[in-house]
Scaffold this active site. Structure first.
Site, PDB file in Angstrom:
ATOM      1  N   TYR A 243       0.863  -1.193   0.000  1.00 15.03           N
ATOM      2  CA  TYR A 243       0.000   0.000   0.000  1.00 15.03           C
ATOM      3  C   TYR A 243       0.894   1.236   0.000  1.00 15.03           C
ATOM      4  CZ  TYR A 243      -2.981   3.768   1.654  1.00 15.03           C
ATOM      5  OH  TYR A 243      -3.637   4.968   1.769  1.00 15.03           O
TER       6      TYR A 243
ATOM      7  N   GLU B 103      -3.254   7.739  -4.023  1.00 16.65           N
ATOM      8  CA  GLU B 103      -3.316   6.479  -3.270  1.00 16.65           C
ATOM      9  C   GLU B 103      -3.240   5.316  -4.251  1.00 16.65           C
ATOM     10  OE1 GLU B 103      -5.858   4.979   0.461  1.00 16.65           O
ATOM     11  OE2 GLU B 103      -7.048   5.152  -1.377  1.00 16.65           O
TER      12      GLU B 103
END
Length: 396
Positions: free
Chosen positions: A118, A206
């Site tokens: 992530y 993101e």
């Protein structure tokens, strides 16, 4: 301004970030042609069909599926295009899917097992610095990781005056447990990602997941990007990426007439001038037992036309049971606002929702007389608490 995945990937790729390649399609036929073209360009045998909506968690709602042949590409695209996709980040009604991204399969076999990470870049408002937040737990909701395994989330704060430094990019790769070719590729990836974030004037990048492939390439498999609206004048090409179909229709309409409007879930419509006063008004409504139905800042030019546009926006919400107009006449005169309210009310005809008007500041006494003598079903108030009490009365 939020972007679709494929648009975010276009920006990433323009700054040297390696991405999972794909082609957008709006029909099943286009999807099949896109899959054929992608196979010619990349050699991929399987294809990932991804719904393009402004919401995360698409896979959980059935918006991301793998197709192993062209027949499946057509079938899956036909299922996804036109569906109302419900995810943890949408309303119960979901969002209609108008297009899909046909992407290459990057989870191919090789010498090593693929690994997911992530990574996001955003502003840390408490320090005034940009921050790279990253974790070895890619593919999961970062909120779940933060709650259950917070020690697996790392932060790298970057001084905007110097930008990301080489040792910081290396530290990210090290904390992710990489070595060899993957380590070098990750340092390049992080550096390019930060450059994309700053040079595109974004408020959020993101990527979940960032993938280490079986042959140690580092690529962005997803891209959630939010651009800073205030900087769009510098990026005319990005402005063209705006998809109004993904936005709240009332908020789109408000922006077109120059009103600052945010749709909420309450039962009391707010019409206020000034963001600070609007926030205080929303707090007061809640204390009075109501719930704000919107944030609406009409600005300093609250004339009849602007007030009428604001009323129409508020009344489009069927949940609104009362409207509170709270104007402080500093720059704008209260009597002018009052006349605007009266004119707007008459132009719109009968308004069945109770209206409470509080005007304070320049010519507030004249404004109260205008409201009281208008013959309209409008209640005037002088004090802030008085206005809140009247809201409470009409709701009870």
């Amino acid at each position: 301004m939020n972007l679709h995945e494929y648009q975010g990937k276009e920006i990433l790729n323009s700054f040297g970030v390696e991405i999972q390649r794909g082609i957008v399609a709006t029909t099943p036929e286009e999807a099949v042609n896109a899959a054929k073209k992608l196979t010619e360009e990349t050699g991929t045998g399987w294809h990932v069909i991804k719904a393009q909506v402004h919401a995360g968690g698409r896979g959980k709602g059935g918006g991301v599926k793998l197709a192993k042949n062209l027949q499946e590409v057509e079938q899956i695209s036909n299922q996804i295009i036109g569906m109302n996709l419900v995810t943890p980040q949408t309303s119960a009604e979901g969002k209609k899917v108008h297009q899909v991204l046909i992407a290459e399969d990057v989870y191919y076999p090789g010498d090593n097992e693929p690994e997911e990470y992530y990574m996001s870049v955003l502003l840390n408002r408490s320090t005034g610095r940009n921050m790279i937040m990253y974790s070895t737990e890619g593919g999961m909701d970062i909120e779940t990781v933060a709650e259950e395994t917070p020690h697996l989330i790392f932060h790298e704060e970057i001084d905007p005056a110097t930008g990301i430094l080489p040792f910081q990019a290396r530290r990210v790769a090290f904390n992710l447990g990489l070595s060899g070719k993957a380590f070098k590729e990750m340092t390049k990836f992080v550096t390019a990602l930060y450059k994309a974030y700053t040079n595109s004037d974004s408020s959020l990048f993101e990527i979940n997941p960032v993938l280490k492939t079986s042959d140690d390439r580092i690529i962005a498999v997803d891209a959630k990007v939010s651009l800073d609206d205030n900087a769009l004048f510098r990026h005319k090409d990005y402005m063209a990426m705006r998809d109004k179909r993904e936005e709240n229709p009332a908020e789109v309409e408000a922006k077109e007439v120059g009103l600052n409007y945010v749709d909420l879930d309450g039962n009391v419509g707010c019409m206020v001038n000034g963001a600070g006063l609007a926030m205080a008004t929303m707090d007061l409504i809640k204390q009075a037992g109501g719930e704000p139905a919107n944030f609406l800042d009409v600005g300093g030019t609250a004339d009849a036309e602007r007030v009428e546009a604001a009323f129409k926006l508020i009344l489009k919400d069927p949940n609104v049971k009362a409207i509170l107009v709270n104007i402080f006449g500093g720059i704008v005169r209260c009597d002018r606002v009052a006349q605007g309210i009266v004119d707007a009310y008459k132009n719109m005809g009968n308004i069945e929702v109770p209206i409470i008007v509080r005007l304070q500041g320049t010519n507030a006494d004249i404004a109260k007389e205008l409201i009281d003598n208008s013959g309209l079903d409008v209640q005037s108030a002088i004090e802030f608490q008085e206005a809140a009490d009247k809201v409470q009365q009409v709701l009870s």
